[in-house]
Design an enzyme around this catalytic site. Structure first.
Site, mmCIF file in Angstrom:
data_model
loop_
_atom_site.group_PDB
_atom_site.id
_atom_site.type_symbol
_atom_site.label_atom_id
_atom_site.label_comp_id
_atom_site.label_asym_id
_atom_site.label_seq_id
_atom_site.Cartn_x
_atom_site.Cartn_y
_atom_site.Cartn_z
ATOM 1 N N CYS A 185 0.831 -1.216 0.000
ATOM 2 C CA CYS A 185 0.000 0.000 0.000
ATOM 3 C C CYS A 185 0.861 1.260 0.000
ATOM 4 O O CYS A 185 1.552 1.559 0.985
ATOM 5 C CB CYS A 185 -0.924 -0.028 1.214
ATOM 6 S SG CYS A 185 -1.789 1.518 1.549
ATOM 7 N N CYS A 213 0.005 3.906 2.671
ATOM 8 C CA CYS A 213 0.411 3.420 3.993
ATOM 9 C C CYS A 213 1.858 3.801 4.278
ATOM 10 O O CYS A 213 2.225 4.119 5.416
ATOM 11 C CB CYS A 213 0.259 1.897 4.086
ATOM 12 S SG CYS A 213 -1.430 1.285 3.899
#
Length: 302
Positions: free
Chosen positions: A31, A34
């Site tokens: 991600c 993230c």
């Protein structure tokens, strides 16, 4: 920061959140957002210096936990307090927005310091060290003047030690709250009882005089109430409640429920602070308080 799994979730997130807010960051290695949010969270955890705990959960590896929180996109952050989710956000927010989110929920440094002082004071009291307890509580109130719990404990201890003038000075900043706070109202009722006795003509024969008047007229509620307040001033709590019960058994509504209100105030004063317990557990209740609560209920509801 700690990596959380199913195995350590209960201890590192749920149990930990009983003492400090825990921010759970659901992320995954693939991600992109993230990777930008993660360092921001870690920086803030360091900067906030123990005011919240960061827990990271790899949503790919811990799908059971992700499912339990209903995670549908990442990054998603969930804040837990006292074992329960209270707020959260999705997406890689900039540092300023994350900081604003935390500041809505995370205690200030002053609040944390005052709470620590209060806990140390309770430990000192349990050991019989009233001097240290008084010092810790005074410092807690100075550190965080808005901490009414610490102020309640401080004023209460001053009154227990017979330092009424110091108690009044410490109570003055919150006296306006006494009408809307049960705990602060209880302290005011106690101080009012002390003033009532100090201003009355109650000598060494006071108890004999009270008994003689009540024996002559069981419904002399003014005398019974005066005796209850006289007993309060001496910190003879159960005797005072017994006298108030005598009024309640005969006339619950007497003097705008003065007996019931004073009885409740005494329960508030004598109840010891409840220790912190794990989620789902009920802290033990003082047996004296429990007994007198039941007696009040049985009389009021009869």
């Amino acid at each position: 920061m700690i990596d959380v799994t199913v195995e350590n979730f209960e201890a590192e997130v749920v149990a930990a959140s009983m003492n400090v807010p825990v921010l759970v960051d659901f992320w995954a290695p693939w991600c992109g957002p993230c990777k930008s949010l993660g360092p921001v969270l870690e920086k803030l955890e360091t900067e906030y210096a123990g005011r919240f705990k960061l827990a990271k959960i790899d949503s790919d590896q811990e799908q059971q936990l992700a499912g339990m929180f209903g995670i549908r996109s990442i990054p998603t952050c969930v804040l837990l307090m006292n074992g329960q989710p209270v707020d959260g956000f999705m997406g890689a927010l900039p540092e300023g927005q994350v900081r604003a989110f935390l500041d809505k929920h995370v205690p200030t440094a002053e609040e944390m310091a005052a709470e620590a002082e209060e806990e140390e004071a309770q430990e000192a009291l349990a050991d019989g060290d009233t001097g240290t307890a008084l010092e810790k509580l005074q410092h807690a109130v100075v550190t965080d003047p808005s901490n009414d719990d610490a102020r309640f404990d401080y004023v209460k201890l001053l009154l227990q030690l017979g330092r009424e003038d110091d108690a009044k000075v410490a109570f003055a900043p919150v006296i306006a709250k006494a009408a809307v706070s049960r705990k602060l109202g209880a302290l005011k009722a106690w101080m009012d009882a002390i003033d009532f006795v100090a201003n009355g003509a109650y000598g060494v024969s006071a108890e004999v005089d009270f008994e003689a008047k009540i024996t002559a007229n069981k419904r002399d509620f003014d005398t019974r109430y005066a005796r209850a307040r006289w007993l309060m001033a001496q910190q003879r709590w159960t005797d005072a409640m017994d006298e108030l019960l005598e009024i309640l058994m005969r006339d619950k509504a007497w003097n705008e429920e003065a007996a019931r209100k004073t009885y409740v105030a005494i329960l508030e004063v004598i109840e010891a602070p409840k220790p912190k317990v794990a989620e789902g557990q009920i802290p033990p209740e003082d047996p004296v308080v429990a007994t007198y609560r039941r007696r009040l209920s049985s009389v009021v509801l009869s």
